[in-house]
Write a protein that holds these residues in place. Structure first.
Motif, short mmCIF file in Angstrom:
data_model
loop_
_atom_site.label_atom_id
_atom_site.label_comp_id
_atom_site.label_asym_id
_atom_site.label_seq_id
_atom_site.Cartn_x
_atom_site.Cartn_y
_atom_site.Cartn_z
N GLU A 175 0.91 -4.92 -6.59
CA GLU A 175 -0.03 -3.80 -6.74
C GLU A 175 0.29 -2.61 -5.84
O GLU A 175 -0.23 -1.52 -6.04
CB GLU A 175 -1.45 -4.29 -6.45
CG GLU A 175 -1.96 -5.28 -7.47
CD GLU A 175 -3.28 -5.91 -7.09
OE1 GLU A 175 -3.84 -6.63 -7.93
OE2 GLU A 175 -3.77 -5.69 -5.95
N VAL A 176 1.15 -2.82 -4.86
CA VAL A 176 1.53 -1.75 -3.92
C VAL A 176 2.49 -0.78 -4.61
O VAL A 176 3.38 -1.22 -5.34
CB VAL A 176 2.15 -2.37 -2.66
CG1 VAL A 176 2.81 -1.32 -1.81
CG2 VAL A 176 1.12 -3.14 -1.86
N ASP A 177 2.29 0.50 -4.38
CA ASP A 177 3.18 1.52 -4.96
C ASP A 177 4.39 1.83 -4.07
O ASP A 177 5.41 2.28 -4.53
CB ASP A 177 2.41 2.83 -5.19
CG ASP A 177 1.26 2.65 -6.16
OD1 ASP A 177 1.50 2.15 -7.26
OD2 ASP A 177 0.12 2.99 -5.78
N TYR A 178 4.21 1.64 -2.76
CA TYR A 178 5.27 1.99 -1.80
C TYR A 178 5.16 1.08 -0.61
O TYR A 178 4.08 0.81 -0.12
CB TYR A 178 5.11 3.44 -1.37
CG TYR A 178 6.24 3.97 -0.53
CD1 TYR A 178 7.36 4.56 -1.13
CD2 TYR A 178 6.20 3.91 0.85
CE1 TYR A 178 8.40 5.07 -0.37
CE2 TYR A 178 7.24 4.40 1.61
CZ TYR A 178 8.33 4.98 1.01
OH TYR A 178 9.38 5.48 1.77
N LEU A 200 4.46 10.51 -5.62
CA LEU A 200 3.52 9.53 -6.14
C LEU A 200 2.10 10.08 -6.09
O LEU A 200 1.75 10.83 -5.19
CB LEU A 200 3.60 8.24 -5.33
CG LEU A 200 4.98 7.58 -5.24
CD1 LEU A 200 4.94 6.43 -4.24
CD2 LEU A 200 5.42 7.10 -6.60
N ASP A 201 1.28 9.69 -7.04
CA ASP A 201 -0.10 10.14 -7.10
C ASP A 201 -1.00 9.13 -6.39
O ASP A 201 -1.21 8.03 -6.90
CB ASP A 201 -0.54 10.31 -8.56
CG ASP A 201 -1.94 10.83 -8.70
OD1 ASP A 201 -2.37 11.64 -7.84
OD2 ASP A 201 -2.64 10.43 -9.66
N ASN A 202 -1.52 9.49 -5.21
CA ASN A 202 -2.40 8.65 -4.42
C ASN A 202 -1.90 7.20 -4.32
O ASN A 202 -2.56 6.26 -4.76
CB ASN A 202 -3.83 8.67 -4.99
CG ASN A 202 -4.82 8.07 -4.02
OD1 ASN A 202 -4.63 8.09 -2.81
ND2 ASN A 202 -5.88 7.50 -4.56
N PRO A 203 -0.72 7.02 -3.75
CA PRO A 203 -0.12 5.68 -3.73
C PRO A 203 -0.83 4.69 -2.81
O PRO A 203 -1.38 5.08 -1.78
CB PRO A 203 1.30 5.95 -3.21
CG PRO A 203 1.13 7.15 -2.34
CD PRO A 203 0.10 8.00 -3.03
N ASN A 228 -4.50 5.40 1.81
CA ASN A 228 -4.62 4.16 1.04
C ASN A 228 -3.54 3.19 1.52
O ASN A 228 -2.55 2.94 0.84
CB ASN A 228 -4.49 4.47 -0.45
CG ASN A 228 -5.10 3.39 -1.31
OD1 ASN A 228 -5.61 2.39 -0.80
ND2 ASN A 228 -5.03 3.57 -2.60
N TYR A 257 -1.99 10.42 3.71
CA TYR A 257 -1.99 9.15 2.98
C TYR A 257 -2.90 8.16 3.70
O TYR A 257 -2.65 7.79 4.85
CB TYR A 257 -0.56 8.60 2.85
CG TYR A 257 0.30 9.56 2.08
CD1 TYR A 257 0.21 9.62 0.70
CD2 TYR A 257 1.16 10.44 2.73
CE1 TYR A 257 0.97 10.54 -0.02
CE2 TYR A 257 1.92 11.35 2.02
CZ TYR A 257 1.82 11.40 0.65
OH TYR A 257 2.56 12.30 -0.06
N ILE A 306 -0.04 2.15 -0.21
CA ILE A 306 1.12 1.93 0.65
C ILE A 306 0.93 0.61 1.39
O ILE A 306 -0.07 0.41 2.08
CB ILE A 306 1.27 3.09 1.64
CG1 ILE A 306 1.43 4.41 0.88
CG2 ILE A 306 2.44 2.84 2.59
CD1 ILE A 306 1.31 5.65 1.74
N LEU A 317 6.90 10.18 -0.62
CA LEU A 317 5.56 9.79 -1.07
C LEU A 317 4.90 10.88 -1.90
O LEU A 317 4.05 10.59 -2.74
CB LEU A 317 4.69 9.45 0.13
CG LEU A 317 5.01 8.13 0.81
CD1 LEU A 317 4.30 8.03 2.16
CD2 LEU A 317 4.65 6.96 -0.09
#
Length: 132
Positions: free
Chosen positions: A129-132, A32-35, A74, A72, A37, A29
């Motif tokens: 829209e989710v990064d991870y 990634l920049d402010n993912p 978000n 993390y 999740i 993680l």
């Protein structure tokens, strides 16, 4: 080929935390920049986890605790109950409102067209829209 981790125990929250530590998820993680999740449990019906059809909220709590303790925050939970069942009712019966993160009912989400290996499918917008 990947590794398979097997754990036995009674404390689902601690087991989830320990597994994420072994997998070094925080290191992944960090790239990634402010993912955003997303956690996708299995809440197909409005039945307590003890019945075997849904994911124990304590397992998800362990994932959330791990992520938060590594900075993390978000974090969202995305779910869609089985056809004919209520996702909102499943969230309530399964104890997910007490986890302290936003809950999204994917049945209420719009879909967006995507192409995968030449096949056009519709995917829930929130999932994309989710990064991870």
């Amino acid at each position: 080929m990947g590794k398979l981790y097997v754990m036995y125990g009674e404390d689902a929250q601690q087991m989830a935390y320990t597994l994420l530590e072994k997998l070094h998820v925080a290191d992944e993680l960090a790239k990634l920049d402010n993912p955003v999740i997303g956690i996708k449990p299995n809440l197909v019906v409005a039945q307590p986890a003890q019945w075997g059809a849904t994911t124990d909220p304590e397992l998800v709590r362990g994932v959330i605790n791990y992520l938060q303790q590594h900075g993390y925050t978000n974090i969202i939970i995305l779910e869609s109950a089985w056809v004919g069942d209520s996702t909102e009712q499943a969230f309530a019966v399964c104890g997910y409102h007490d986890l302290g993160v936003p809950l999204f009912d994917l049945k209420k989400d719009e879909s967006v067209p995507c192409e995968v290996e030449g096949t056009r499918i519709h995917v829930c917008k929130k999932a994309i829209e989710v990064d991870y």
